[in-house]
Design an enzyme around this catalytic site. Structure first.
Site, PDB file in Angstrom:
ATOM      1  N   LYS B  81     -20.584 -30.096  25.544  1.00  0.00           N
ATOM      2  CA  LYS B  81     -19.184 -29.552  25.842  1.00  0.00           C
ATOM      3  C   LYS B  81     -19.084 -28.188  25.513  1.00  0.00           C
ATOM      4  O   LYS B  81     -19.808 -27.726  24.706  1.00  0.00           O
ATOM      5  CB  LYS B  81     -18.349 -30.570  24.920  1.00  0.00           C
ATOM      6  CG  LYS B  81     -17.062 -30.272  25.472  1.00  0.00           C
ATOM      7  CD  LYS B  81     -16.013 -31.424  24.357  1.00  0.00           C
ATOM      8  CE  LYS B  81     -14.653 -31.411  24.819  1.00  0.00           C
ATOM      9  NZ  LYS B  81     -13.805 -32.159  23.863  1.00  0.00           N
ATOM     10  N   SER B 156     -10.660 -35.287  26.437  1.00  0.00           N
ATOM     11  CA  SER B 156     -10.840 -33.986  26.913  1.00  0.00           C
ATOM     12  C   SER B 156     -12.252 -33.677  27.234  1.00  0.00           C
ATOM     13  O   SER B 156     -12.584 -32.720  27.995  1.00  0.00           O
ATOM     14  CB  SER B 156     -10.540 -32.830  25.962  1.00  0.00           C
ATOM     15  OG  SER B 156     -11.418 -33.115  24.792  1.00  0.00           O
ATOM     16  N   SER B 180     -11.218 -38.072  22.618  1.00  0.00           N
ATOM     17  CA  SER B 180     -11.812 -37.125  23.629  1.00  0.00           C
ATOM     18  C   SER B 180     -13.399 -37.563  23.967  1.00  0.00           C
ATOM     19  O   SER B 180     -13.635 -37.021  25.038  1.00  0.00           O
ATOM     20  CB  SER B 180     -11.779 -35.851  23.186  1.00  0.00           C
ATOM     21  OG  SER B 180     -10.384 -35.602  23.514  1.00  0.00           O
TER      22      SER B 180
END
Lengths: 483, 487
Positions: B81, B156, B180
């Site tokens: 990420k 997210s 997330s």
């Protein structure tokens, strides 16, 4: 109406640690800009703080030396405001649970004369907390540059109660506080390097009033003398405002020590909301009894305690002890030399140390640590004088050579043939008779009752003795002959 | 199990690599080729460095040839990420603020993955600064759900979930502040693990909410999750909130753990707003565990109704402070032609941050401001303690809790324009972060429209092995995790 001033000081002291408060990069002064940085200091995305335990040790030690209560838990908060010298735009500090509470700083006010001890007082402290220093901005015509070398240096904030009433008290407070911090090895407190910085809160009120007047904060006081001058100036300014029928406005003022003028920086309406909250990146640290007692065992004797002990234990006079306590190493040197010299000789050791060694050190622009005369040699010199082997004035010559070479006094005496005066009373008496005969005017004056006229004979006697006569013996002989 | 290399498991590929039937370069080339083929439709990556990945793969092959293989992740392409720092690679948090930022340092998890021999591959898209549940809040455009390109992958960590589902990485790392990792894992049909708070170092993870953030893996199987967790977990002297605990070899420990389990069903997690198809799939999962002789027990987490409010006070308060460093002074976006430092700050931040980030900074600044701290932040912390206590009470009677991961399957891009509607996506996941617990989302079925559904299992603090064993038992009784989208 009579007014009194009320003064509280906020003193920032940089803690002397190898690395910074929350990261491993070195702390230091005088390096190329932005070389003492790392991702944590620069607040790069993703970095986290890790507490430097040595800094916490130092502050707890400072608190123990000043008689503070040490909090059972060291907790960290974020103090938030935007400014380019603050890389995270928050400062890690301690808000509602400072590591040290209470305590006090013993001060000495100026005495009635230089050789008389002044009044001692204890200025109570509110708190001491630990935080991180910010960087430094350098302003130019169209832009500013920032140096983060200082950012993240451990910094303790020592807050006094509003309990001082004159510029002299504030001066004495800072002097004593600085000495304590230096004694404890907590900081070098070099104000030129920003290791000790002071802000003063000053208000005035009618004598007898218990509520505090409107305070003015004085900033950028960058020497202890400027603190004294700035406070004296501010008290006068406030009294003048009141005399004119005006009122004091709560504000922050900047005092320029060079010009002796202050000007307003900002008023209360612009005060910050720091939005303090506990730093979620740092766990609270428990400070247990074992930790505290280890640090307590490392605390040195405080300067004023040491002075009282020197005066009672060694019978050294106030003026000499006042000098001896200025520097912990000097006091240690004194005690070592006094111990080696033996009972009853500490006062002479103190005199030689303060009057002679320190003078030579000053002239040579060196320091005590690098002085070649060590305590054992000074003790030996004092013992040679006290035993009558060496006369005081010869001793000065010997001492100068000791300072220059580091040799022992015995070796110098041996080499230079500088033994004490021959005690041939007949020879001395002859020199005295010659001196009296050579100065009938002084003889007449002495006979007429002018006591000091006797000194006029001593010079020729000493000259004849090539400086090796004992002044006491000379004086006694002259008086016997003149009687 | 689909046979294409890019859809295989770490466990399987690792065995082939070890046996010499496959090289890391071959495997990496297969992943790059897959990415070339489908990434244009998914947009999971913010940046990719093919040359660097191939070089790492060649280095890995050389190590293996020299007999210095570093373990099960040796030579496996793993995506990160774009909030996790990798030296000399971009680190953007999907924000205009950091569009040109290159990290000069490695996050601890990055260093650990390198140490484990993984091939670090790509920077994966997210909601800006990890704030959102759909990856639509990215300054570089949304990521699409591989199962339906008109839908979101969740967020997210949407890029991390979508890349894995699309076969453009073999495992990925995400971060989970309120769901997330788990919610996008559910929406993309993969396994997503949020470890106990403090088990994985946060050093080098761009902070959203420090007391809630935790890095964790996306994988195809529970066993792969154990392999990834084993590589990244452990105490880190650079993270003061890192927990001092011995990290077992989760993969081995997992094999030794067998049920039956005592599983709690929190009644508050099956109320209004739960999609009927999601609810039905989760009920079937409960029935499965019952059929395996597990004890199923209804439990109550009475403070659940306060989770969302508590979360949005604590998370925004911490975020408002954590994001203060993005000021245009030392790095990041700086507005042009500024007049003074105030102007520099306000315009750089106004231009650099997106709407959702600004909304949360403003909210967080408000709850911490003088006069409001006690009423909001301090009270939220007290409620947080009660929420954690609810879970700990439940664990007196059960080994783990079972809930839906997300109340709804993947929704359409643009469908949830109301921030509050978006916040409700995390209703089943945020309590776990507030309580610091480990939780995993595993695939548990599909809607009639073909969208994945996720099952959430919530474990006890630092008992990841047991949690993963419970999830593994479900996985072994089903084949949901073997299904792949048609791209």
């Amino acid at each position: 109406m009579n007014y009194e001033a009320v003064i509280g000081l906020e003193v920032h002291v940089q803690v002397k640690t190898r690395s910074k408060m929350f990261t491993r990069v070195a702390a230091g002064y005088g390096h190329e800009p932005n070389t003492l940085t790392d991702p944590v200091v620069l607040a790069l995305p993703g970095v986290l703080p890790v507490m430097n335990k040595a800094a916490l040790d130092a502050v707890i030690k400072a608190g123990l030396m000043l008689g503070c209560d040490i909090a059972p838990v060291c907790k960290w908060d974020r103090k938030q405001y935007f400014y380019p010298d603050s890389p995270k735009n928050y400062q890690i500090s301690q808000y509602d649970q400072p590591i040290c509470l209470g305590g006090g700083v013993e001060i000495e006010l100026p005495g009635p004369a230089r050789n008389v001890m002044g009044e001692h007082k204890r200025i109570p402290l509110t708190r001491i907390h630990l935080e991180e220093d910010v960087g430094k901005l350098n302003h130019f015509a169209t832009d500013s540059l920032v140096d983060y070398n200082r950012a993240g240096t451990p910094l303790m904030e020592i807050v006094s109660e509003p309990a001082m009433h004159s510029a002299e008290e504030a001066y004495a407070y800072l002097t004593s506080l600085r000495a304590t911090m230096v004694y404890g090895g907590i900081s070098d407190c070099d104000m030129e390097k920003g290791q000790l910085r002071c802000d003063a809160n000053i208000s005035v009120r009618p004598v007898g009033e218990t509520r505090l007047g409107t305070k003015v904060e004085l900033k950028n006081l960058n020497s202890i003398s400027f603190v004294r001058d700035g406070i004296a100036h501010e008290i006068k300014r406030q009294l003048a405002v009141i005399e004119r029928g005006g009122t004091i406005v709560q504000e922050t003022r900047d005092y320029d020590g060079q010009t002796g003028v202050s000007q307003s920086l900002r008023s209360k309406e612009m005060a910050h909301d720091y939005r303090y909250f506990p730093d979620p990146d740092l766990m609270p640290v428990r400070v247990d009894e074992a930790w505290k007692s280890r640090l307590r065992s490392e605390c040195p004797e405080l300067p004023f305690d040491r002075q009282r002990r020197f005066m009672s234990q060694y019978q050294v006079p106030y003026t000499i002890t006042s000098v001896l306590i200025l520097d912990r190493a000097l006091g240690d040197y004194f005690e070592e030399a006094a111990r080696l010299a033996g009972p009853g000789r500490a006062q002479a050791v103190g005199n030689w140390l303060v009057n002679d060694l320190l003078r030579e050190i000053g002239v040579a622009k060196t320091d005590l640590a690098s002085a070649k005369v060590r305590p054992a040699q000074l003790a030996e010199l004092v013992n040679l004088i006290e035993s009558g082997t060496l006369l005081a004035n010869t001793a000065r010559t010997v001492f100068a050579k000791m300072f220059a070479t580091g040799d022992s006094p015995a070796a110098i005496i041996e080499r230079e043939g500088l033994t004490a005066a021959p005690t041939d009373a007949g020879e001395l008496e002859q020199w005295c008779r010659d001196a009296i005969a050579g100065n009938p005017k002084a003889l007449a004056e002495f006979k007429a009752g002018k006591e000091s006229a006797i000194n006029a004979f001593k010079g020729p006697v000493m000259k004849a003795a090539k400086g090796r006569a004992d002044p006491k013996q000379v004086d006694a002989t002259l008086r016997r002959l003149l009687a | 199990m689909a046979s294409a290399l890019h859809y295989q498991t770490i466990a399987g590929l690792s065995a082939q690599l070890a046996a010499g039937r496959l090289s890391s370069v071959e495997l990496t080339r297969a992943v790059l080729a897959r990415t070339e083929a489908v990434e244009g439709r998914i947009r999971a990556f913010n940046s990719r460095d093919e040359a660097d990945a191939l070089k790492q793969a060649a280095d890995s092959d050389a190590r293996r040839a020299a007999g210095r293989s570093r373990g099960p992740l040796e030579g496996i392409p793993v995506g990160l990420k774009d909030v996790i720092a990798v030296t000399d690679q971009p680190l953007t948090a999907s924000s205009k603020m950091l569009a040109n930022f290159i990290s000069p340092y490695d996050a601890t998890v990055t260093a650990k993955l390198k140490q484990a021999g993984a091939v670090l591959w790509g920077r994966l898209n997210l909601d800006e600064f990890a704030m959102g549940s759909s990856t639509e809040n990215s300054a570089f455009g949304p990521t699409r759900n591989p199962w339906d390109l008109t839908r979101v992958p969740g967020g997210s960590s949407g890029g991390s979930a979508a890349a894995l589902a699309a076969g453009t990485a073999l495992a990925t790392l995400g971060s989970d502040t309120g769901g997330s990792i788990r919610q996008p894992a559910a929406l993309c049909g993969v396994v997503g693990l949020k470890p106990s708070y403090g088990l994985v170092s946060r050093y080098g993870l761009i902070a959203f909410a420090s007391s809630l953030d935790q890095i964790g893996p996306f994988t195809r199987t529970v066993e792969d999750a154990a392999i990834m967790l084993g590589a990244i977990a452990g105490h880190d002297p650079l993270d003061s909130t890192s927990y001092r605990t011995d990290v077992p070899d989760y993969r081995t420990a997992l094999a030794g753990k067998r049920g039956p389990w005592r599983i709690g069903i929190p009644k508050e997690y099956f109320g209004e707003g739960l999609d009927p198809e999601v609810g039905a799939a989760v009920e079937k999962a409960i029935a499965f565990y019952r059929s395996q002789n597990c004890e199923i027990k209804e439990v109550s987490l009475p403070h659940t109704q306060y989770c969302l409010d508590t979360y949005y006070i604590i998370a925004t308060a911490e975020a408002s402070s954590n994001l203060a460093r993005f000021d245009g002074i030392r790095y990041g976006h700086r507005a042009a032609d500024v007049t003074d430092v105030e102007d520099l700050y306000s315009r750089s931040r106004a231009e650099g941050f997106g709407a959702e980030v600004k909304r949360r900074i403003i909210l967080g600044t408000y709850v911490l401001s003088s006069g409001y701290y006690d009423a909001y932040y301090l009270r939220a912390q007290k409620v947080r303690t009660l929420i954690r206590q609810d879970f700990l009470n439940a664990y007196q009677e059960v080994d783990a809790l079972l809930t839906p991961t997300s109340p709804v399957p993947a929704f359409k891009l643009g469908e949830k324009s109301d921030p509050l509607a978006m916040y409700l996506c995390d209703i089943y996941t945020i309590g776990v972060n507030l309580a610091g617990l480990p939780a995993v989302s595993v695939p548990c079925g599909f809607t009639t429209g073909g969208l994945p559904i996720g099952l959430q299992l919530i474990g006890q603090p630092f008992r990841e092995t047991e949690l993963l064993a419970i999830a593994r038992d479900y996985e072994q009784g089903h084949d949901w995790h073997t299904r792949v989208p048609s791209l």
